[in-house]
Design a protein around this motif. Structure first.
Motif, short mmCIF file in Angstrom:
data_model
loop_
_atom_site.label_atom_id
_atom_site.label_comp_id
_atom_site.label_asym_id
_atom_site.label_seq_id
_atom_site.Cartn_x
_atom_site.Cartn_y
_atom_site.Cartn_z
N VAL A 1 0.85 -1.19 0.00
CA VAL A 1 0.00 0.00 0.00
C VAL A 1 0.88 1.24 0.00
CG1 VAL A 1 -1.67 1.31 1.34
CG2 VAL A 1 -1.89 -1.17 1.18
N VAL A 2 0.62 2.17 -0.93
CA VAL A 2 1.47 3.35 -1.05
C VAL A 2 0.82 4.62 -0.53
CG1 VAL A 2 2.79 2.40 -2.96
CG2 VAL A 2 0.72 3.71 -3.45
N SER A 3 -0.50 4.63 -0.38
CA SER A 3 -1.18 5.81 0.15
C SER A 3 -2.56 5.39 0.65
CB SER A 3 -1.30 6.92 -0.90
OG SER A 3 -2.18 6.52 -1.94
N CYS A 4 -3.24 6.31 1.30
CA CYS A 4 -4.58 6.01 1.83
C CYS A 4 -5.41 7.29 1.83
CB CYS A 4 -4.48 5.44 3.25
SG CYS A 4 -3.84 6.63 4.45
N GLN A 5 -6.69 7.12 1.96
CA GLN A 5 -7.60 8.26 2.11
C GLN A 5 -8.88 7.81 2.77
OE1 GLN A 5 -7.90 9.07 -2.23
NE2 GLN A 5 -10.11 8.79 -1.99
N TRP A 6 -9.50 8.75 3.48
CA TRP A 6 -10.84 8.54 4.03
C TRP A 6 -11.80 9.33 3.15
CZ3 TRP A 6 -12.01 5.24 7.95
CH2 TRP A 6 -10.97 4.80 8.78
N SER A 7 -12.75 8.66 2.53
CA SER A 7 -13.68 9.30 1.61
C SER A 7 -15.09 8.78 1.84
CB SER A 7 -13.30 9.04 0.14
OG SER A 7 -12.02 9.56 -0.15
N SER A 8 -16.06 9.68 1.74
CA SER A 8 -17.46 9.25 1.80
C SER A 8 -17.83 8.60 0.47
CB SER A 8 -18.36 10.45 2.05
OG SER A 8 -18.41 11.28 0.89
N PRO A 9 -18.95 7.89 0.43
CA PRO A 9 -19.37 7.30 -0.86
C PRO A 9 -19.48 8.32 -1.99
CG PRO A 9 -20.60 6.30 0.92
CD PRO A 9 -19.80 7.41 1.55
N SER A 10 -20.05 9.49 -1.71
CA SER A 10 -20.18 10.49 -2.78
C SER A 10 -18.82 11.06 -3.17
CB SER A 10 -21.12 11.62 -2.34
OG SER A 10 -20.66 12.25 -1.15
N GLU A 11 -17.94 11.28 -2.19
CA GLU A 11 -16.60 11.77 -2.51
C GLU A 11 -15.81 10.75 -3.32
OE1 GLU A 11 -15.92 14.53 1.50
OE2 GLU A 11 -15.37 12.42 1.50
N THR A 12 -15.96 9.48 -2.97
CA THR A 12 -15.24 8.43 -3.69
C THR A 12 -15.73 8.31 -5.13
OG1 THR A 12 -14.98 7.21 -1.61
CG2 THR A 12 -14.61 5.99 -3.65
N THR A 13 -17.04 8.39 -5.32
CA THR A 13 -17.59 8.35 -6.67
C THR A 13 -17.05 9.48 -7.51
OG1 THR A 13 -19.64 7.29 -5.88
CG2 THR A 13 -19.72 8.38 -8.03
N GLU A 14 -17.02 10.69 -6.96
CA GLU A 14 -16.52 11.84 -7.69
C GLU A 14 -15.03 11.68 -8.03
OE1 GLU A 14 -15.94 15.18 -9.73
OE2 GLU A 14 -17.89 14.34 -9.15
N SER A 15 -14.25 11.16 -7.07
CA SER A 15 -12.82 10.94 -7.34
C SER A 15 -12.61 9.91 -8.44
CB SER A 15 -12.11 10.48 -6.06
OG SER A 15 -12.09 11.49 -5.09
N PHE A 16 -13.49 8.92 -8.49
CA PHE A 16 -13.37 7.88 -9.50
C PHE A 16 -13.68 8.41 -10.90
CE2 PHE A 16 -15.58 4.51 -11.96
CZ PHE A 16 -14.48 3.69 -12.19
N ILE A 17 -14.82 9.09 -11.04
CA ILE A 17 -15.20 9.54 -12.38
C ILE A 17 -14.31 10.68 -12.87
CG2 ILE A 17 -17.58 8.76 -12.12
CD1 ILE A 17 -18.42 11.62 -11.63
N SER A 18 -13.65 11.39 -11.93
CA SER A 18 -12.70 12.44 -12.34
C SER A 18 -11.29 11.90 -12.53
CB SER A 18 -12.71 13.57 -11.31
OG SER A 18 -12.29 13.10 -10.04
N LYS A 19 -11.15 10.57 -12.43
CA LYS A 19 -9.89 9.87 -12.71
C LYS A 19 -8.80 10.14 -11.68
CE LYS A 19 -10.82 9.71 -17.69
NZ LYS A 19 -10.29 9.95 -19.05
N LYS A 20 -9.19 10.56 -10.48
CA LYS A 20 -8.19 10.74 -9.42
C LYS A 20 -7.82 9.42 -8.79
CE LYS A 20 -9.87 15.38 -8.28
NZ LYS A 20 -10.57 16.20 -7.25
N ILE A 21 -8.76 8.47 -8.80
CA ILE A 21 -8.51 7.13 -8.27
C ILE A 21 -9.15 6.13 -9.22
CG2 ILE A 21 -8.54 7.98 -5.87
CD1 ILE A 21 -11.28 6.64 -5.55
N TRP A 22 -8.76 4.85 -9.08
CA TRP A 22 -9.42 3.80 -9.85
C TRP A 22 -9.96 2.75 -8.90
CZ3 TRP A 22 -8.42 -1.55 -10.75
CH2 TRP A 22 -9.30 -2.11 -11.69
N LEU A 23 -11.19 2.30 -9.17
CA LEU A 23 -11.87 1.29 -8.37
C LEU A 23 -12.20 0.09 -9.25
CD1 LEU A 23 -14.47 3.62 -6.60
CD2 LEU A 23 -12.40 2.70 -5.55
#
Length: 371
Positions: A230-252
């Protein structure tokens, strides 16, 4: 639609994942530049896997990993004594298990194992959270479980990195750590949430039979990525995580995205915790998605969908059609599926209800601008 598939048996490695949901109190006015509280009132721990990992490189995932023989060890019996012992170790009555999809691995406990899978899988998830994130979900041996309240993680022990190195090299050292701290894994804080089996998408891919557990924490504990898996971590709500995913900041991966959308049904940590405590689940839902390739996307079909076929051929092969996804969607009405348009564009279509009082995600369709 191509259904000429060769039958075959696959083996899945048994694994466990823990979804950690933490309450998020509003910071006081003295806090420097406090982040806004999440709309849902809680955030989830996501760990970014190293790009060097063979499975899901670079993905943001929940803590978890593969079961080891040490998670079933009879040595745990002495640590759980005298307050807890076989067969259920204070977990309460077991949920009924689903009928097996043809060709799926048998969910029954391993023959001769000292601990049932319910217990061993929880120990595995707790051990992996310690290895990957330094989060120690333990309970003093003389403290009886109080499931009515969200759990708390223990402070990391002195010599955190040395302990993690030992446990990573030999999972039996996790039991040694628990004995050293005079604690047991807090298996009672983990609630059954479901299970996923790796679908067939290509030959030679790794296959896992993963139990998902959910744990509610009063507050987010410090997280120390191991900088290996594991190289990094974050605490995100479901809505924050969805936004990060569709904006290509993270991949799920698709199961994580589905679970994120499912957890978006809950307005607060107390709602989520109450759902887990109320015994709403009558049966564990353990899913093997069926892969269905269209002319322009990939569908992951789940039980209840009108195209889902319980045929063992689909354990080793995919369905396919020359039609486009839009045509397939217009032809149907009963949906329990994910549409994978591209790496960062997933849609979820759900028109069915759980037979076992679980909560499914609401239909989520990405905007045309993302297609």
């Amino acid at each position: 639609m191509n259904g000429s598939l060769r039958p075959g048996a696959s083996s899945w490695r048994r694994a466990a994942t823990m979804v950690l949901a933490a309450g998020w109190a509003r910071p006081g006015p003295a806090a420097p530049s406090p982040p806004p509280p999440p709309a849902e009132g809680f955030r989830l721990l996501l760990l970014q896997r190293s790009e060097s990992q063979g499975f899901l490189p670079g993905a943001h995932v929940f803590p978890g990993g593969v079961l080891d023989k040490a998670d079933h060890s009879a040595d745990w019996l002495r640590l759980f004594a005298p307050h807890h012992g076989p067969p259920r170790f204070g977990l309460g009555p077991p949920l009924s298990r689903p009928a097996s999809f043809p060709g799926l691995p048998d969910p029954a406990d391993e023959d001769g194992a000292a601990l049932p899978n319910d217990v061993a899988s929880r120990i595995c998830a707790i051990r992996e959270a310690f290895e990957e994130a330094g989060v120690l979900l333990l309970r003093p041996r003389d403290a009886l479980p109080t499931a009515a309240e969200p759990a708390r993680a223990l402070a990391p022990p002195p010599g955190l990195d040395a302990w993690r190195d030992r446990v990573r090299r030999d999972p039996r050292h996790f039991l040694s750590l628990c004995a050293h701290l005079d604690c047991t894994p807090d298996i009672w804080a983990l609630h059954d949430w479901g299970g996923w089996l790796t679908p067939f998408t290509r030959s030679g891919g790794r296959r896992f039979n993963t139990a998902f557990f959910l744990c509610c924490l009063r507050e987010p504990p410090p997280v120390y990525p191991d900088l290996t898996e594991v190289v990094s971590c974050q605490w995100s709500s479901p809505s924050e995580t969805t936004e990060s995913f569709i904006s290509k900041k993270i991949w799920l991966a698709p199961p994580q995205f589905y679970e994120i959308r499912r957890l978006g049904n809950f307005a607060s940590l107390s709602d989520l915790h109450k759902f887990c405590l109320d015994g709403a689940l009558e049966e564990m839902e353990r899913w093997l998605p069926i892969t269905f390739l269209t002319a322009d996307a990939m569908l992951q079909l789940l039980p209840g969908d009108e195209l889902y076929l319980e045929d063992s051929d689909f354990v080793e092969n995919v369905m396919s059609t020359e039609k486009k996804t839009g045509e397939i969607m217009k032809e149907g009405k009963t949906f329990h599926r994910m549409v994978l348009h591209s790496r960062h564009v997933y849609s979820v279509h759900v028109t069915v209800q759980s037979k076992h009082k679980h909560v499914y995600p609401k239909t989520y369709v990405v905007s045309q601008s993302h297609l």
